[in-house]
Motif scaffolding. Structure first.
Motif, PDB file in Angstrom:
ATOM      1  N   ARG A   1      15.356   6.273 -26.119  1.00  0.00           N
ATOM      2  CA  ARG A   1      16.457   5.935 -25.217  1.00  0.00           C
ATOM      3  C   ARG A   1      16.740   7.042 -24.207  1.00  0.00           C
ATOM      4  NH1 ARG A   1      20.566   2.301 -25.223  1.00  0.00           N
ATOM      5  NH2 ARG A   1      19.999   1.585 -27.323  1.00  0.00           N
ATOM      6  N   SER A   2      16.775   8.293 -24.648  1.00  0.00           N
ATOM      7  CA  SER A   2      17.109   9.380 -23.728  1.00  0.00           C
ATOM      8  C   SER A   2      16.076   9.487 -22.608  1.00  0.00           C
ATOM      9  CB  SER A   2      17.217  10.703 -24.487  1.00  0.00           C
ATOM     10  OG  SER A   2      15.979  11.035 -25.098  1.00  0.00           O
ATOM     11  N   PHE A   3      14.807   9.257 -22.946  1.00  0.00           N
ATOM     12  CA  PHE A   3      13.760   9.306 -21.918  1.00  0.00           C
ATOM     13  C   PHE A   3      13.905   8.137 -20.955  1.00  0.00           C
ATOM     14  CE2 PHE A   3       9.137   8.387 -20.855  1.00  0.00           C
ATOM     15  CZ  PHE A   3       9.076   9.342 -19.862  1.00  0.00           C
ATOM     16  N   TYR A   4      14.191   6.957 -21.484  1.00  0.00           N
ATOM     17  CA  TYR A   4      14.353   5.781 -20.632  1.00  0.00           C
ATOM     18  C   TYR A   4      15.527   5.954 -19.668  1.00  0.00           C
ATOM     19  CZ  TYR A   4      15.137   0.970 -19.145  1.00  0.00           C
ATOM     20  OH  TYR A   4      15.325  -0.161 -18.390  1.00  0.00           O
ATOM     21  N   GLU A   5      16.648   6.449 -20.176  1.00  0.00           N
ATOM     22  CA  GLU A   5      17.817   6.642 -19.311  1.00  0.00           C
ATOM     23  C   GLU A   5      17.526   7.664 -18.216  1.00  0.00           C
ATOM     24  OE1 GLU A   5      20.374   4.829 -19.297  1.00  0.00           O
ATOM     25  OE2 GLU A   5      20.070   3.733 -21.177  1.00  0.00           O
ATOM     26  N   PHE A   6      16.676   8.641 -18.534  1.00  0.00           N
ATOM     27  CA  PHE A   6      16.332   9.665 -17.551  1.00  0.00           C
ATOM     28  C   PHE A   6      15.487   9.110 -16.415  1.00  0.00           C
ATOM     29  CE2 PHE A   6      13.253  12.931 -16.162  1.00  0.00           C
ATOM     30  CZ  PHE A   6      14.126  13.817 -15.567  1.00  0.00           C
ATOM     31  N   ILE A   7      14.492   8.275 -16.759  1.00  0.00           N
ATOM     32  CA  ILE A   7      13.568   7.796 -15.727  1.00  0.00           C
ATOM     33  C   ILE A   7      13.958   6.436 -15.147  1.00  0.00           C
ATOM     34  CG2 ILE A   7      11.634   9.052 -16.759  1.00  0.00           C
ATOM     35  CD1 ILE A   7      10.593   6.277 -17.718  1.00  0.00           C
ATOM     36  N   LYS A   8      14.939   5.772 -15.728  1.00  0.00           N
ATOM     37  CA  LYS A   8      15.302   4.425 -15.289  1.00  0.00           C
ATOM     38  C   LYS A   8      15.557   4.334 -13.790  1.00  0.00           C
ATOM     39  CE  LYS A   8      18.591   0.679 -16.250  1.00  0.00           C
ATOM     40  NZ  LYS A   8      19.776   0.272 -17.067  1.00  0.00           N
ATOM     41  N   PRO A   9      16.291   5.271 -13.173  1.00  0.00           N
ATOM     42  CA  PRO A   9      16.520   5.165 -11.719  1.00  0.00           C
ATOM     43  C   PRO A   9      15.233   5.206 -10.902  1.00  0.00           C
ATOM     44  CG  PRO A   9      18.062   6.719 -12.710  1.00  0.00           C
ATOM     45  CD  PRO A   9      17.035   6.405 -13.757  1.00  0.00           C
ATOM     46  N   SER A  10      14.162   5.759 -11.458  1.00  0.00           N
ATOM     47  CA  SER A  10      12.902   5.876 -10.719  1.00  0.00           C
ATOM     48  C   SER A  10      11.948   4.722 -10.989  1.00  0.00           C
ATOM     49  CB  SER A  10      12.202   7.188 -11.085  1.00  0.00           C
ATOM     50  OG  SER A  10      13.031   8.300 -10.814  1.00  0.00           O
ATOM     51  N   LEU A  11      12.294   3.828 -11.912  1.00  0.00           N
ATOM     52  CA  LEU A  11      11.378   2.742 -12.270  1.00  0.00           C
ATOM     53  C   LEU A  11      11.475   1.572 -11.301  1.00  0.00           C
ATOM     54  CD1 LEU A  11      11.702   2.652 -16.172  1.00  0.00           C
ATOM     55  CD2 LEU A  11       9.876   3.675 -14.786  1.00  0.00           C
ATOM     56  N   GLY A  12      12.618   1.415 -10.647  1.00  0.00           N
ATOM     57  CA  GLY A  12      12.781   0.274  -9.750  1.00  0.00           C
ATOM     58  C   GLY A  12      12.903  -1.028 -10.519  1.00  0.00           C
TER      59      GLY A  12
END
Length: 288
Positions: free
Chosen positions: A36-47
């Protein structure tokens, strides 16, 4: 097939590799889980994405395989989260050297296709376990090494070393590294230690900046216990477990032995340790 993705929470500019990995996995019908912590970190960059991974906290997950995306430090973090689950781990290298994470982003799709076809090999890597009475050490396991080091403002430390019940030596040095074969290409190598074949069932004892010319790196079998008693002028020292550091005082006795589980490292077929030596360290290269 279920994959769990573990990454690092920095270098957001490399999120494109994670986005490509998700696209590859989803397009092949895989079930994808992500820390979860990794997903929340990169989520804005995934589009915009048609599907999202299943999220998990800490080490509360199951999967057929773990994908570490980052460098070797991320791989060590993934190994710590997997623990004794016996889930194989493959590393995609978006870092620098990449001995553990040795699949390049350019080869992701081909590698995933090979895995889905069962065309891969698994190497079982030795894990070290630290025995001591330190209350803050909750995960005393290391895939690379356990190092005993002086504090930043301290002089050399004295390390009394026994192998099982036999006295080995007293090291006057900045520290002492106990490394697995996997860790022989990490910290131990940087202070002059030997490179050890990953499945050799040995450990390396390697002093850091010893105040003597008659101590050298020493290779021992891995079914023993290393006992350490440390003395220092300011009565404390550091213990580093795969880079996670803890302060201990002089009355802390340390026992280092092989853990009762191993880390399963996924390797592509026909891609061997010797290839990695040549590719990463330019082993045997002659520029003349």
């Amino acid at each position: 097939m279920e994959f769990a993705i573990i990454g690092n929470n920095y270098q957001v500019e490399k999120a494109i590799h994670t986005k490509n990995l998700l696209h590859i996995l989803f397009s092949k019908g895989a079930t994808v889980k992500m820390c979860r912590s990794f997903y929340e970190f990169i989520k804005p960059s995934l589009g915009e994405m048609n599907k999202a991974p299943i999220l998990f906290e800490d080490n509360n997950f199951s999967a057929d395989m773990v994908i570490s995306i980052g460098g070797d430090g991320t791989f060590l973090k993934a190994a710590r989260k997997v623990g004794n689950k016996e889930i194989p781990i493959i590393g995609i290298n978006t870092g620098r050297l990449g001995f553990l994470a040795d699949v390049s982003p350019e080869n992701m799709e081909q590698t995933i296709e090979e895995i889905l076809q069962g065309k891969y090999e698994i190497e079982k890597r030795c894990v070290l376990q630290l025995g001591c009475n330190h209350p803050k050490i909750k995960s005393p396991f290391a895939l690379n090494e356990i190092a005993i080091l002086k504090r930043d403002d301290a002089s050399m430390i004295t390390i009394h070393t026994h192998i099982d019940n036999s006295y080995l030596a007293t090291y006057q040095s900045d520290g002492l590294i106990i490394a697995t074969p996997t860790g022989s290409t990490a910290y131990s190598l940087s202070v002059g230690g030997p490179i050890v074949e990953p499945n050799s069932k040995t450990l390396v004892i390697n002093p850091v900046a010893p105040h003597s010319l008659n101590v050298r790196p020493f290779i021992i079998r891995d079914n023993i216990t290393v006992h350490l008693k440390i003395e220092s002028r300011n009565h404390n020292f550091l213990v580093s477990i795969d880079g996670r550091s803890y302060t201990c005082n002089d009355d802390t006795e340390l026992c280092i032995s092989k853990a009762d589980y191993s880390v399963q490292v996924v390797k592509r077929q026909n891609h061997h340790f010797y290839d990695t030596l040549r590719d990463k360290l330019m082993w045997g290269a002659d520029k003349r």
